[in-house]
Design a protein around this motif. Structure first.
Motif, mmCIF file in Angstrom:
data_model
loop_
_atom_site.group_PDB
_atom_site.id
_atom_site.type_symbol
_atom_site.label_atom_id
_atom_site.label_comp_id
_atom_site.label_asym_id
_atom_site.label_seq_id
_atom_site.Cartn_x
_atom_site.Cartn_y
_atom_site.Cartn_z
ATOM 1 N N THR A 1 -3.568 1.612 -7.964
ATOM 2 C CA THR A 1 -3.547 0.166 -8.183
ATOM 3 C C THR A 1 -2.169 -0.232 -8.685
ATOM 4 O OG1 THR A 1 -5.885 0.234 -8.789
ATOM 5 C CG2 THR A 1 -4.668 -1.761 -9.359
ATOM 6 N N ARG A 2 -1.541 -1.187 -7.987
ATOM 7 C CA ARG A 2 -0.227 -1.705 -8.376
ATOM 8 C C ARG A 2 -0.240 -3.224 -8.232
ATOM 9 N NH1 ARG A 2 1.777 2.427 -11.201
ATOM 10 N NH2 ARG A 2 1.854 4.365 -9.990
ATOM 11 N N ASP A 3 0.040 -3.913 -9.328
ATOM 12 C CA ASP A 3 0.134 -5.380 -9.316
ATOM 13 C C ASP A 3 -1.099 -6.036 -8.698
ATOM 14 O OD1 ASP A 3 2.704 -5.225 -10.439
ATOM 15 O OD2 ASP A 3 3.609 -4.979 -8.450
ATOM 16 N N GLY A 4 -2.272 -5.498 -9.027
ATOM 17 C CA GLY A 4 -3.515 -6.098 -8.556
ATOM 18 C C GLY A 4 -3.924 -5.671 -7.154
ATOM 19 N N GLN A 5 -3.083 -4.903 -6.446
ATOM 20 C CA GLN A 5 -3.410 -4.407 -5.108
ATOM 21 C C GLN A 5 -3.781 -2.934 -5.222
ATOM 22 O OE1 GLN A 5 -3.451 -6.596 -2.506
ATOM 23 N NE2 GLN A 5 -2.886 -8.138 -4.055
ATOM 24 N N ALA A 6 -4.794 -2.513 -4.414
ATOM 25 C CA ALA A 6 -5.279 -1.139 -4.503
ATOM 26 C C ALA A 6 -5.353 -0.498 -3.125
ATOM 27 C CB ALA A 6 -6.651 -1.085 -5.166
ATOM 28 N N ILE A 7 -5.123 0.826 -3.093
ATOM 29 C CA ILE A 7 -5.317 1.611 -1.872
ATOM 30 C C ILE A 7 -6.101 2.852 -2.248
ATOM 31 C CG2 ILE A 7 -3.222 0.802 -0.698
ATOM 32 C CD1 ILE A 7 -1.874 3.430 -1.519
ATOM 33 N N VAL A 8 -6.898 3.364 -1.289
ATOM 34 C CA VAL A 8 -7.602 4.628 -1.472
ATOM 35 C C VAL A 8 -6.910 5.657 -0.585
ATOM 36 C CG1 VAL A 8 -9.318 3.984 0.277
ATOM 37 C CG2 VAL A 8 -9.815 5.840 -1.316
ATOM 38 N N ARG A 9 -6.654 6.850 -1.154
ATOM 39 C CA ARG A 9 -5.883 7.877 -0.459
ATOM 40 C C ARG A 9 -6.675 9.184 -0.468
ATOM 41 N NH1 ARG A 9 -1.712 7.662 -3.562
ATOM 42 N NH2 ARG A 9 -0.647 6.054 -2.344
ATOM 43 N N VAL A 10 -6.861 9.770 0.710
ATOM 44 C CA VAL A 10 -7.611 11.018 0.837
ATOM 45 C C VAL A 10 -6.771 12.167 0.301
ATOM 46 C CG1 VAL A 10 -8.614 12.655 2.479
ATOM 47 C CG2 VAL A 10 -8.956 10.207 2.796
#
Length: 264
Positions: free
Chosen positions: A46-55
């Motif tokens: 999570t960075r600056d309110g944005q999120a990514i999911v990473r395998v």
């Protein structure tokens, strides 16, 4: 954002800034011990309110909205995530806009008593580490730990996710360790449960707090009394005059004796 597990496999997880690791290993931030969950399954950044999911382990399934992913993918509120067979929902956290304190009102003109805001009974003051100089008001029962959902959140590696529980009593603050890895200490004594009194130190590994009671005087350790100055007694005016007279008389006698010896 936060992760909600509808079947109760894990408590709600707040996604703070940085990386949240998911897996069955004990070093994961979200530990899920179940079939189909790898030791290091995946991570959510999570960075600056944005999120990514990473395998992290492609040999097991990480499914986003019904589609298995093999790299990384953006994450947003309303998404459904599956780690093996354990599912969770991504939910937005409402931002609370701080309300400015009301302006100080003039004293009532009808003779009514003006009500003053009460101070908290106890307060923790950080004296080392990331909490140095910060004050935390204590009310009721509160949890302390690394997770963002704790009442007092301390983002430090030496602090467990849910490190301890504090309960305010009439005598002080009851401290209960919640099975932390590095322990809880009161005045350099490790405790599972113990009573913390004003002026005493609470320590979580290298992070230290001092318990204060606002409005009460806490004696400083090792305080010493200031020695009062010693005033030397001076001779009174009459004694001083007597001493001067004796000195003058002796001088006169010595002078007369000297002249008598010269004339003989």
């Amino acid at each position: 954002m936060k992760l909600i597990f509808p079947n109760g496999e894990h408590e709600t997880v707040m996604l703070g800034e940085g990386i949240t690791r998911v897996g069955s290993g004990s070093d994961a931030h979200v530990v899920l011990v179940a079939s189909g969950v790898a030791l290091d399954h995946c991570e959510i950044e999570t960075r600056d309110g944005q999120a990514i999911v990473r395998v992290r382990d492609a040999s097991v399934a990480t499914v986003l909205n019904g589609r298995q992913i093999d790299g990384e993918s953006p994450l947003k509120p309303g998404d459904l995530l599956l780690f093996g067979r354990i599912g969770c929902r991504v939910v937005a956290v409402e931002r609370v806009t701080p309300v400015p304190p009301p302006a100080a009102a003039a004293a009532p003109e009808d003779g009514r008593t003006r009500v003053r805001m009460a101070l908290p009974k106890f307060m923790l003051r950080g004296v080392s580490g990331p909490t140095f100089g910060r004050n935390f008001a204590l009310t009721g029962t509160m949890t302390v730990g690394r997770q963002a959902d704790c009442d007092i959140s301390i983002p430090a590696d030496e602090v467990s996710r849910h490190h301890l529980r504090l309960q305010v009593t009439s005598e002080g603050v009851m401290v209960e360790d919640l099975g932390s890895a590095n322990g809880t200490w009161i005045n350099d004594k490790r405790v599972h449960t113990g009573m913390l009194h004003p002026g005493e130190e609470l320590r979580l590994d290298t992070i230290r707090f001092l318990l204060l009671a606002p409005g009460a005087q806490v004696p400083a350790a090792g305080a010493s009394r200031v020695a009062e100055p010693v005033v030397e007694a001076k001779p009174s005016g009459s004694k001083a005059g007597l001493i001067i007279g004796i000195v003058v008389a002796l001088a006169v006698v010595a002078g007369v004796a000297f002249w008598m010896l010269r004339g003989s």
